[in-house]
Design a protein around this motif. Sequence first.
Motif, short mmCIF file in Angstrom:
data_model
loop_
_atom_site.label_atom_id
_atom_site.label_comp_id
_atom_site.label_asym_id
_atom_site.label_seq_id
_atom_site.Cartn_x
_atom_site.Cartn_y
_atom_site.Cartn_z
N ILE A 179 23.62 1.82 2.07
CA ILE A 179 24.61 0.64 2.74
C ILE A 179 24.60 -0.19 1.68
CG2 ILE A 179 24.96 -1.09 4.49
CD1 ILE A 179 23.96 1.01 6.44
N LEU A 180 25.81 -0.54 1.15
CA LEU A 180 26.21 -1.83 0.27
C LEU A 180 26.62 -2.89 1.15
CD1 LEU A 180 25.91 -2.64 -2.82
CD2 LEU A 180 28.34 -1.69 -2.99
N MET A 181 26.05 -3.90 0.94
CA MET A 181 26.34 -5.14 1.61
C MET A 181 26.22 -6.47 0.80
SD MET A 181 23.24 -5.62 4.65
CE MET A 181 24.05 -7.13 5.09
N PRO A 184 19.14 -7.48 5.94
CA PRO A 184 19.01 -6.34 5.35
C PRO A 184 17.88 -5.48 5.94
CG PRO A 184 19.16 -7.92 3.58
CD PRO A 184 18.87 -8.66 4.90
N ARG A 185 16.92 -5.97 6.55
CA ARG A 185 15.59 -5.17 7.02
C ARG A 185 15.96 -4.92 8.43
NH1 ARG A 185 11.72 -8.10 5.55
NH2 ARG A 185 11.83 -9.74 7.12
N LYS A 238 17.97 -0.37 12.17
CA LYS A 238 18.62 0.15 13.16
C LYS A 238 19.30 1.38 12.82
CE LYS A 238 19.65 -3.85 16.05
NZ LYS A 238 20.61 -4.62 16.89
N ILE A 239 19.55 1.52 11.58
CA ILE A 239 20.24 2.67 11.09
C ILE A 239 19.29 3.83 11.04
CG2 ILE A 239 21.63 3.84 9.25
CD1 ILE A 239 23.16 1.34 10.75
N VAL A 287 19.31 -0.22 1.91
CA VAL A 287 20.32 -1.38 1.91
C VAL A 287 20.26 -2.00 0.62
CG1 VAL A 287 21.04 -3.45 3.22
CG2 VAL A 287 20.01 -1.72 4.53
N GLU A 288 21.36 -2.17 0.02
CA GLU A 288 21.41 -2.58 -1.13
C GLU A 288 22.49 -4.01 -0.96
OE1 GLU A 288 23.47 -2.13 -5.80
OE2 GLU A 288 22.69 -0.39 -4.69
#
Length: 107
Positions: free
Chosen positions: A49-51, A65-66, A71-72, A83-84
Motif C-alpha cells: 500500500i502506497l499512502m 501506517p501500523r 488491519k490488512i 505500507v510505504e
Amino acid sequence: MEPVIDTHFLGEEIVKKLKTIYDPEIPVDIYELGLIYDVMVNTDFEVKILMTLTSPNCPVAESLPREVEEKINGIDNVKDTEVEITFDPPWSKDLMSEEAKLELGML
C-alpha cells in the motif's frame, strides 16, 4: 487442491477494510480522504500500500501506517502487508472524494 483466490476480489476486500480506518483529526476514512495512492496485490497475496499523510508532521505518522498494516494483515488470505509512506505528490484537499468533501461541508 487449494481454492482459487481472485486478487481483484481481495483488492476489493482491502479497500473495504481501509474504509474502516479514520484519520483522528478529520472525521473521514483514509480512503475517501485520498491518503491511499495505490493498493497492489501480487499472486502470492502479498499486499503493498502506497499512502501519504495529511502533512509530514502528522501526529499519527507512526501509528496510522501500523494500523493500516495490522488491519490488512487481518484479512483472510493476505500473507503479508507492506505500507510505504510518500509525500510525492503531497496530499491536498483535491485528493478527497466527493463523498469526503460532502461529509466535511466542502461542497
